[in-house]
Design a protein around this motif. Structure first.
Motif, mmCIF file in Angstrom:
data_model
loop_
_atom_site.group_PDB
_atom_site.id
_atom_site.type_symbol
_atom_site.label_atom_id
_atom_site.label_comp_id
_atom_site.label_asym_id
_atom_site.label_seq_id
_atom_site.Cartn_x
_atom_site.Cartn_y
_atom_site.Cartn_z
ATOM 1 N N LYS A 222 0.800 -1.218 0.000
ATOM 2 C CA LYS A 222 0.000 0.000 0.000
ATOM 3 C C LYS A 222 0.840 1.278 0.000
ATOM 4 O O LYS A 222 0.290 2.378 0.076
ATOM 5 C CB LYS A 222 -0.929 0.022 1.216
ATOM 6 C CG LYS A 222 -1.998 -1.058 1.199
ATOM 7 C CD LYS A 222 -2.960 -0.900 2.373
ATOM 8 C CE LYS A 222 -4.052 -1.956 2.350
ATOM 9 N NZ LYS A 222 -5.014 -1.792 3.479
ATOM 10 N N ALA A 223 2.143 1.146 -0.110
ATOM 11 C CA ALA A 223 3.027 2.307 0.063
ATOM 12 C C ALA A 223 3.272 3.078 -1.223
ATOM 13 O O ALA A 223 3.798 4.188 -1.195
ATOM 14 C CB ALA A 223 4.358 1.860 0.653
ATOM 15 N N GLY A 224 2.921 2.497 -2.383
ATOM 16 C CA GLY A 224 3.158 3.190 -3.646
ATOM 17 C C GLY A 224 4.616 3.320 -4.002
ATOM 18 O O GLY A 224 5.035 4.327 -4.584
ATOM 19 N N VAL A 225 5.412 2.269 -3.698
ATOM 20 C CA VAL A 225 6.857 2.366 -3.907
ATOM 21 C C VAL A 225 7.342 1.548 -5.104
ATOM 22 O O VAL A 225 8.548 1.465 -5.338
ATOM 23 C CB VAL A 225 7.624 1.889 -2.648
ATOM 24 C CG1 VAL A 225 7.282 2.764 -1.460
ATOM 25 C CG2 VAL A 225 7.323 0.416 -2.349
ATOM 26 N N GLY A 226 6.419 0.953 -5.887
ATOM 27 C CA GLY A 226 6.845 0.017 -6.908
ATOM 28 C C GLY A 226 6.421 0.362 -8.322
ATOM 29 O O GLY A 226 6.466 1.522 -8.753
ATOM 30 N N PHE A 227 5.958 -0.651 -9.036
ATOM 31 C CA PHE A 227 5.749 -0.560 -10.461
ATOM 32 C C PHE A 227 4.714 0.477 -10.868
ATOM 33 O O PHE A 227 4.913 1.233 -11.822
ATOM 34 C CB PHE A 227 5.351 -1.938 -11.014
ATOM 35 C CG PHE A 227 5.063 -1.937 -12.478
ATOM 36 C CD1 PHE A 227 6.087 -1.785 -13.395
ATOM 37 C CD2 PHE A 227 3.774 -2.062 -12.949
ATOM 38 C CE1 PHE A 227 5.826 -1.772 -14.757
ATOM 39 C CE2 PHE A 227 3.510 -2.054 -14.307
ATOM 40 C CZ PHE A 227 4.533 -1.908 -15.210
ATOM 41 N N SER A 228 3.578 0.534 -10.175
ATOM 42 C CA SER A 228 2.530 1.473 -10.583
ATOM 43 C C SER A 228 2.984 2.917 -10.436
ATOM 44 O O SER A 228 2.741 3.749 -11.307
ATOM 45 C CB SER A 228 1.255 1.223 -9.771
ATOM 46 O OG SER A 228 0.660 0.005 -10.175
ATOM 47 N N SER A 229 3.647 3.225 -9.335
ATOM 48 C CA SER A 229 4.153 4.592 -9.166
ATOM 49 C C SER A 229 5.178 4.924 -10.249
ATOM 50 O O SER A 229 5.189 6.038 -10.791
ATOM 51 C CB SER A 229 4.793 4.757 -7.780
ATOM 52 O OG SER A 229 3.800 4.784 -6.777
ATOM 53 N N TYR A 230 6.017 3.950 -10.585
ATOM 54 C CA TYR A 230 6.989 4.179 -11.641
ATOM 55 C C TYR A 230 6.289 4.413 -12.979
ATOM 56 O O TYR A 230 6.692 5.260 -13.784
ATOM 57 C CB TYR A 230 7.916 2.971 -11.722
ATOM 58 C CG TYR A 230 9.241 3.221 -12.404
ATOM 59 C CD1 TYR A 230 9.581 4.474 -12.914
ATOM 60 C CD2 TYR A 230 10.172 2.202 -12.526
ATOM 61 C CE1 TYR A 230 10.793 4.697 -13.522
ATOM 62 C CE2 TYR A 230 11.401 2.415 -13.136
ATOM 63 C CZ TYR A 230 11.703 3.667 -13.636
ATOM 64 O OH TYR A 230 12.914 3.894 -14.242
#
Length: 579
Positions: free
Chosen positions: A320-328
């Motif tokens: 839930k932190a938004g630190v991976g693929f979708s944020s990129y």
């Protein structure tokens, strides 16, 4: 990572953007309202308006397409968030474009335009039979490839995300999404081949406008998702109805984008008649050239797959932190806007012209085209790159801290945008330089350069994955991507300069980019100070961020224009096209 054939690409060439939309453009008001006229000389030249008119038309179409695409992305983040749930959809949506590019998309972009231009000039029938065979071949390969991909969806998805007991639900959801979305492969092919047929006739407008239809469909789809259904927060909470809405709606959007080109192709004089008499008709030359392009694409897809796998692992660790693929993905969609509006438009319009210059051994004209394109595009790309470094966090908060995406999950996205920032300069410049090799019908050298870029990118991304905590791993990968393209630009410039017998206009390019960089850095620093001076000016977080970003952007823009005038950066007068 691959350059979206946004490109990429393009969202869209094949160079390296995770999450590239694959196509940059959208639908004209009606047939014949594009750049007008066929290339009467058979060379595929732009009509009488010339390169400036073609670039203006494509830039306008791409602006509208990217504006609606940006709104679509904001709505998508509000619906799905920036964590693991969004990554299941975004990963599955990445696969069709990747497979299309691998099967034939790279060859369409880099090889077939010169072949079509030459066939129109040299064949007695104006290249019509050659076009028919190429279109038949492309649709046949993609039709078979699409069926095989849907059947092999679980194995394909396993390349991008690990099927572990802890991640099994996310893996299964990604597979379900992939089965809905993989038919896009065929429609990407229809869009690509019809677009290249139009480009070879000097008709650039339609391909740059039809993606607006896709964006409108997806905006409506995500709006319905948010407004009519209960928005889930985790993978386990999404319903079958929501999956069907997202899967079917996304594929319908791509289908409309492709089919909308048919009336433009007919108006330009193209009539499709299936022709399977491929042997002994000159297609072997296209196939031989495409062999290196296929390897080029494959190298970039390997890089993209590795980085996607690492980025998805970060989402699995912090869902839930938004630190991976979708944020990129969202960060690169913003980061690619200047590239798609300016550079991609120039690339599309320049390639037929550069091909003719090489064929006629007018290397000085080729140098002038490349130099001017690099300098004019740099007048937008350089300040845009500095802008992302200065205001990445504010942009992320303003655009992506809504609905299912929290303000906290938007912070890593903004930092990824900052890390990508200056990499926009070498990425854009190398995209233009590669077209110099393609004008020589040289696809081997771009492959070797891709090996260099991808090797650096994978090595640095692996180090980030192994050495950095999940919170910072993908931010590090964004910076690695920028470094890889800086290395690639230096290598490309060195090799192309030798190929052009020293005609790369290096001194003038260095002088112009030096002035642009100095002016942009100075303006960006003052703009950043102005933004931070306005931070927290109101009690509402959204309006405080909006005010700070507006103040910083206005300050930077005004100061940059003033410094450009003082430094006599004349390329600004040529925007948004070439004279």
């Amino acid at each position: 990572m691959v350059e979206g054939t946004r490109t990429h690409t393009h969202r869209k060439s094949t160079g390296g953007n995770i999450g590239d939309e694959g196509a940059n453009a959208a639908s004209e008001a009606g047939p014949g309202s594009g750049s007008g006229g066929t290339a009467g000389d058979g060379a595929g030249a732009a009509p009488s308006g010339g390169l400036r008119r073609s670039s203006l038309l494509m830039a306008a179409g791409t602006v509208v397409s990217r504006a609606t695409g940006l709104f679509r992305g904001v709505l998508q983040a509000a619906a799905l968030g920036t964590g693991l749930l969004a990554t299941t959809y975004n990963t599955a949506n990445l696969v069709p474009m990747s497979l299309y590019t691998l099967l034939i998309g790279g060859a369409l972009n880099a090889v077939l335009v010169p072949q079509l231009v030459r066939a129109r000039a040299e064949h007695p029938d104006g290249g019509r039979a050659h076009e028919q065979r190429l279109v038949t071949l492309v649709l046949t390969v993609l039709g078979i490839g699409t069926l095989l991909a849907v059947w092999a969806a679980p194995g394909i998805v396993s390349l991008y995300t690990t099927d572990t007991p802890e991640n099994h639900a996310a893996y299964e959801l990604t597979v379900v999404f992939a089965r809905f979305l993989l038919p896009q492969i065929f429609f990407y092919g229809v869009y690509g081949i019809l677009g290249q047929v139009l480009n070879a006739r000097g008709r650039f407008g339609a391909m740059m406008w039809t993606p607006v239809l896709n964006n409108v469909v997806l905006i409506a789809m995500f709006g319905a998702y948010v407004g009519l259904l209960t928005v889930p927060e985790t993978v386990a909470e999404i319903t079958d109805a929501q999956v069907r809405l997202l899967g079917v709606g996304t594929t319908i959007g791509i289908a409309l984008q492709a089919l909308a080109l048919i009336p433009y192709a007919r108006e330009a004089g193209f009539r499709f008649r299936p022709r399977f008499d491929w042997r002994g008709t000159g297609l072997r030359k296209s196939a031989d050239a495409a062999r290196w392009t296929l390897l080029f694409v494959l190298v970039n897809l390997v890089s993209m797959t590795v980085v996607t796998h690492y980025a998805t692992a970060a989402d699995q660790e912090l869902p839930k932190a938004g630190v991976g693929f979708s944020s990129y993905t969202y960060a690169q969609n913003i980061w690619g806007l200047p590239q798609s509006i300016v550079t991609v438009s120039l690339i599309t319009a320049l390639l037929p012209r550069m091909t003719r210059a090489v064929a006629e051994r007018r290397l000085d004209d080729l140098r002038e085209d490349l130099s001017r394109a690099l300098r004019v595009s740099g007048a937008v790309i350089v300040p845009a790159a500095v802008f992302f470094v200065a205001f990445g966090p504010e942009m992320a908060q303003l655009l992506y801290a809504h609905g299912a995406a929290s303000a906290e999950s938007a912070v890593p996205l903004g930092q990824m945008l900052q890390a990508l920032g200056l990499g926009l300069i070498p990425f854009s410049a190398q995209s233009l330089l590669l077209r110099g090799f393609y004008a020589f019908e040289d696809t081997r050298t771009p492959f070797l350069l891709a090996v260099c870029v991808s090797g650096v990118n994978v090595a640095l991304a692996t180090a980030c994955h192994l050495l950095l905590p999940a919170r910072w791993a993908v931010v590090g990968m964004a910076a690695a991507y920028a470094v890889a393209y800086a290395v690639g630009l230096l290598a490309s410039a060195y090799v192309l300069r030798r190929r052009m017998e020293g005609r790369l206009d290096g001194r003038r390019l260095s002088r112009t980019y030096g002035k642009l960089t100095g002016a942009a850095l100075a303006a960006g620093a003052v703009g950043w100070a102005a933004a931070h001076a306005c931070a927290g000016a109101t009690g509402d977080a959204f309006w405080s961020t909006a005010l700070a970003l507006a103040a910083g952007a206005a300050t930077m823009a005004l100061l940059f224009l003033m410094l450009a005038r003082v430094l006599r950066i004349t390329e600004l007068r040529s925007l948004p096209g070439l004279r």
